[in-house]
Design an enzyme around this catalytic site. Structure first.
Site, mmCIF file in Angstrom:
data_model
loop_
_atom_site.group_PDB
_atom_site.id
_atom_site.type_symbol
_atom_site.label_atom_id
_atom_site.label_comp_id
_atom_site.label_asym_id
_atom_site.label_seq_id
_atom_site.Cartn_x
_atom_site.Cartn_y
_atom_site.Cartn_z
ATOM 1 N N SER A 98 1.145 -1.920 0.034
ATOM 2 C CA SER A 98 0.126 -0.386 -0.214
ATOM 3 C C SER A 98 1.434 0.974 -0.268
ATOM 4 O O SER A 98 -0.133 2.466 -1.119
ATOM 5 C CB SER A 98 -1.041 -0.159 1.099
ATOM 6 O OG SER A 98 -0.313 0.207 2.364
ATOM 7 N N GLY B 279 -2.170 -4.236 0.895
ATOM 8 C CA GLY B 279 -2.636 -5.757 2.178
ATOM 9 C C GLY B 279 -1.016 -6.437 1.501
ATOM 10 O O GLY B 279 -1.120 -8.416 2.163
ATOM 11 N N ASN C 285 3.824 -5.620 5.558
ATOM 12 C CA ASN C 285 2.589 -6.353 6.359
ATOM 13 C C ASN C 285 3.417 -7.785 6.565
ATOM 14 O O ASN C 285 2.195 -8.303 7.073
ATOM 15 C CB ASN C 285 1.601 -7.570 5.005
ATOM 16 C CG ASN C 285 0.571 -5.112 4.728
ATOM 17 O OD1 ASN C 285 0.207 -4.784 5.086
ATOM 18 N ND2 ASN C 285 1.034 -5.457 2.989
ATOM 19 N N ASP D 172 -4.433 7.811 10.039
ATOM 20 C CA ASP D 172 -4.585 7.116 10.475
ATOM 21 C C ASP D 172 -3.114 5.857 11.290
ATOM 22 O O ASP D 172 -2.864 5.241 11.818
ATOM 23 C CB ASP D 172 -4.528 5.038 9.713
ATOM 24 C CG ASP D 172 -4.346 5.587 8.595
ATOM 25 O OD1 ASP D 172 -2.533 6.124 8.309
ATOM 26 O OD2 ASP D 172 -4.251 5.102 7.080
ATOM 27 N N HIS E 27 0.260 5.619 7.276
ATOM 28 C CA HIS E 27 0.119 5.842 6.055
ATOM 29 C C HIS E 27 0.793 7.344 5.662
ATOM 30 O O HIS E 27 0.129 8.344 6.592
ATOM 31 C CB HIS E 27 -0.797 5.626 5.110
ATOM 32 C CG HIS E 27 -1.621 3.748 4.825
ATOM 33 N ND1 HIS E 27 -2.316 3.249 5.696
ATOM 34 C CD2 HIS E 27 -0.699 3.025 4.250
ATOM 35 C CE1 HIS E 27 -2.141 1.977 5.808
ATOM 36 N NE2 HIS E 27 -1.385 1.563 4.343
#
Length: 245
Positions: A64, A101, A132, A213, A216
């Site tokens: 991402s 992801g 991840n 968040d 990112h």
């Protein structure tokens, strides 16, 4: 970093991921908060170099952080790097193959497909996976095996690589951190790749550069990363002639 997994039905894992990624600021970033980027005056036409020379094709292959999670179309890191290259007169096109992801295992499964479906062999691959893996606390040995397999495939095809690395947060323990963090410098040396050691260096932990968040980067954060990575891309593209074919 994990975008879709974190927010698509796995709220508990997301919360843990946020904690881990906030800890990355301690593990791999500057100790002091990064200053907000200074406003940049609009460039005049005379200050912008017109792209020239043969087209350079670059594949940005990652998760991402490449896909541009949470950003508008055209605001991803590959977009920002391409714009900076072209503004510097480099006739570069970057194909964004970032998938939110993706783990290193998922990337390993789709790498050959992504390469085979380009219009030609790329002059450079930007490879950015591993975030991840650390969120899921996947064994560093497994991550290393997957990254090794991808770099071996790219080496077999004669494609140069610029690795954008990842670091593990210290709360996973010194053994895990030591094993995980060593993957990128070890493999960069083994396959003679260019390495940017930590993709979120100078960005994570600074609210002005991160999305809500805290995982990112926002547009300003992407610009900060692009400022640091683009010179490495430009240098690597200059180092070798086009390998189209």
């Amino acid at each position: 970093m994990n975008g879709s997994i974190a927010l698509a039905g796995r709220i508990g894992r997301y919360a843990a991921g946020v904690v881990l990624l906030q800890a990355l600021a301690v593990a791999g970033c500057d100790r002091s908060p990064a200053p907000a980027p200074a406003p940049t005056a609009a460039p005049t036409p005379a200050s912008i170099a017109r792209p020239a020379g043969p087209e350079r094709l670059v594949l940005a292959f990652g998760d991402s952080l490449y896909a541009g999670y949470g950003l508008d179309r055209g605001q991803s890191l590959p977009d920002a790097i391409e714009a900076k290259l072209r503004g510097a007169g480099v006739n570069a096109t970057i194909v964004n193959a970032g998938v939110s992801g993706d783990t290193s295992a998922a990337g390993r499964q789709r790498l050959a497909f992504a390469l085979d479906n380009l219009k030609r062999k790329p002059d450079l691959v930007l490879l950015g996976l591993g975030g991840n893996d650390v969120l899921r606390q996947i064994s560093p040995a497994e991550t290393r095996a997957n990254m090794t397999a991808m770099l071996a495939e790219l080496d077999r095809r004669g494609i140069p690589v610029l690795l954008t690395g990842m670091k593990a947060p210290p709360n996973l323990g010194p053994d895990y951190v030591a094993q995980f963090d060593a993957i990128w410098p070890d493999l960069a040396a083994r396959y003679r790749n260019t390495l940017y050691p930590f993709i979120l260096d100078g960005v994570i932990g600074d609210p002005a550069l991160m999305q809500a968040d805290r995982v990112h980067p926002n547009v300003r954060g992407v610009a900060r990363i692009a400022d640091r990575v683009t010179p490495l891309v430009q240098e690597r593209l200059k180092a070798a002639p086009s390998i189209a074919g």
